[in-house]
Design an enzyme around this catalytic site. Structure first.
Site, PDB file in Angstrom:
ATOM      1  N   GLU A 160       0.816  -0.836  -0.307  1.00  0.00           N
ATOM      2  CA  GLU A 160      -0.126  -0.134   0.032  1.00  0.00           C
ATOM      3  C   GLU A 160       0.683   1.286   0.023  1.00  0.00           C
ATOM      4  OE1 GLU A 160      -2.810  -0.868   3.202  1.00  0.00           O
ATOM      5  OE2 GLU A 160      -3.844  -2.272   3.089  1.00  0.00           O
ATOM      6  N   GLU A 280      -6.060 -10.316  -1.158  1.00  0.00           N
ATOM      7  CA  GLU A 280      -6.961 -10.416  -0.554  1.00  0.00           C
ATOM      8  C   GLU A 280      -9.152 -10.171  -0.714  1.00  0.00           C
ATOM      9  OE1 GLU A 280      -5.868  -6.807   1.950  1.00  0.00           O
ATOM     10  OE2 GLU A 280      -3.994  -7.339   1.476  1.00  0.00           O
TER      11      GLU A 280
END
Ligand code: G3I
Length: 377
Positions: A160, A280
């Site tokens: 991220e 995810e």
């Protein structure tokens, strides 16, 4: 007359007996990992086995051939203070996975969240110098990756790093503590250190919403340019010699995500020579953004139509993954059941809170079996 009555009674009895018999159990569904064997790995997330029931662990063994630790390998739990490491939970997880023939995907090494503040403070509380921050990140990566060398299949090396609203003209790096302390080259360095620690581990960049340039929040769609920024970042990492094998599209999706964008992103990453994982995956049955409701439980009631729509979205996604199977290395669901999910109130997974298959599971297995994506009449 007596004979006729007896025959009728016998027929009636046998019909009653037949009707009373429990329906033959439905054929057990094929495990997800077997349904996609030879195409890509299918994974789940969880800090197994501690705290998981026998039924949950059986579900994991039946469906998945790779597991991502949901929290226990992150920097905060593994390295809460300088020189103090805690490997109790990750060690138990790695052993359980090995005992059961399941691969492990490491998550994660350099992240702006779940990372203790000591990494970024000098000895007197002042901001850390670039040199000291590099030494600390290098030590962290060498220690964690080195401990599981040859046992962890691959790592989310950097997680991220891209900010949410940019516009796509730049990499739009998040102004994280790592950027502040080291600078934008912390990513290349992290990949190099991970490669030094385990030259055979696959090394990935992992992020959310990088499959899209426009956030599909129907109320307030916003141009984010995040996919375009991800292409700029990945090209730079490759140019600078980062030993990067692939990119993880997290896949925290909802009912209204643009699946054409997902496919375009996969094609774009393929064009860079990278492998792609959906790292995810979850698709909320309610709500329209990539986050969670504030509370983990107690979401609004969700209609059967919403679960049906969720199944269609999953089917469309797996149709895309199937068609790109040559470059897809792994599809990992973020949790084993709706009860365990970080977005449990939005019921995003393919097994419900009691581990029962949802329409989404059947829809995915249908795609694996070669059926076409269901279309509305
Ligand atoms: O373990 C403690 C427990 O001791 C304490 O009593 C409790 C009180 O809140 O907290 C527990 O820790 C929680 C931890 O999950 C374990 O359940 C943390 O508060 C909570 O913040 C943490 O959330 C995790 C989140 O990452 C943290 O950022 C989620 O489980 C996990 O699913 C989520 O995963 C992230 C990926 O790593 C990166 N991508 C997004 C994804 C979803 O947010």
């Amino acid at each position: 007359m007596f004979v006729a009555c007896t025959i009728l009674a016998t027929i009636a009895l046998s019909q009653t007996a037949d009707e009373a018999k429990p329906a033959a159990p439905a054929a057990p569904l094929i495990g997800l990992k077997d349904a996609f064997a030879g195409k890509f790995l299918v994974g789940t997330a969880g800090d197994v086995p501690r705290g998981y029931s026998e039924a949950e662990l059986a579900n994991v063994k039946a469906n998945y051939n790779i597991i991502t630790p949901e929290n226990c390998m992150k920097p905060q739990p593994t390295h809460p203070s300088e020189g103090t490491y805690n490997f109790t939970t990750p060690d138990a997880m790695v052993k359980w996975c090995e005992d059961n023939g399941i691969k492990i995907w490491g998550h994660t090494l350099a992240w702006h969240a779940q990372t203790a503040n000591w990494f970024f403070q000098g000895t007197n509380g002042e901001p850390v110098t670039r040199e000291l921050a590099m030494e600390r990140l290098s030590n962290h990566i060498h220690t964690v990756v080195g401990r599981y060398k040859g046992r962890v299949y691959g790592w989310d090396v950097v997680n991220e790093a891209i900010n949410d609203r940019g516009g796509g003209e730049t990499e739009n790096l998040r102004n994280s503590n790592w950027v502040k302390a080291i600078g934008p080259d912390y990513l290349t360095l992290a990949f190099k250190w991970a490669h030094e620690a385990d030259p055979n581990a696959l090394l990935y960049y992992n992020d959310y919403n990088i499959d899209q340039d426009t956030n599909y929040d129907r109320a307030t769609p916003q141009y984010s340019g995040k996919h375009t920024s991800s292409m700029l970042l990945l090209k730079r990492l490759i140019k600078d010699g980062a030993p990067i094998n692939g990119v993880g599209i997290q896949g925290h999706w909802h009912l209204y995500n643009n699946i054409d964008d997902v496919e375009k992103a996969i094609s774009d990453y393929e064009s860079l020579g990278l492998k792609i994982s959906i790292s995810e995956l979850d698709v909320t049955a309610t709500g329209e953004n990539s986050g969670a409701f504030p509370t983990r439980g107690g979401g609004e009631p969700i209609t059967p139509e919403a679960f049906q729509k969720q199944a269609e979205v999953y089917a469309k996604l797996f149709d895309v993954f199937n068609r790109h199977a040559k470059s897809m290395s792994r599809v990992t669901f973020w949790g084993i059941s709706d009860r365990r999910s970080w977005r449990s109130g939005q019921r995003p997974l393919v097994f419900d809170g009691q581990l029962q298959p949802k329409p989404a599971l059947k829809a995915i297995l249908d795609i694996a079996a070669g059926k076409s994506v269901p279309t509305k009449p």
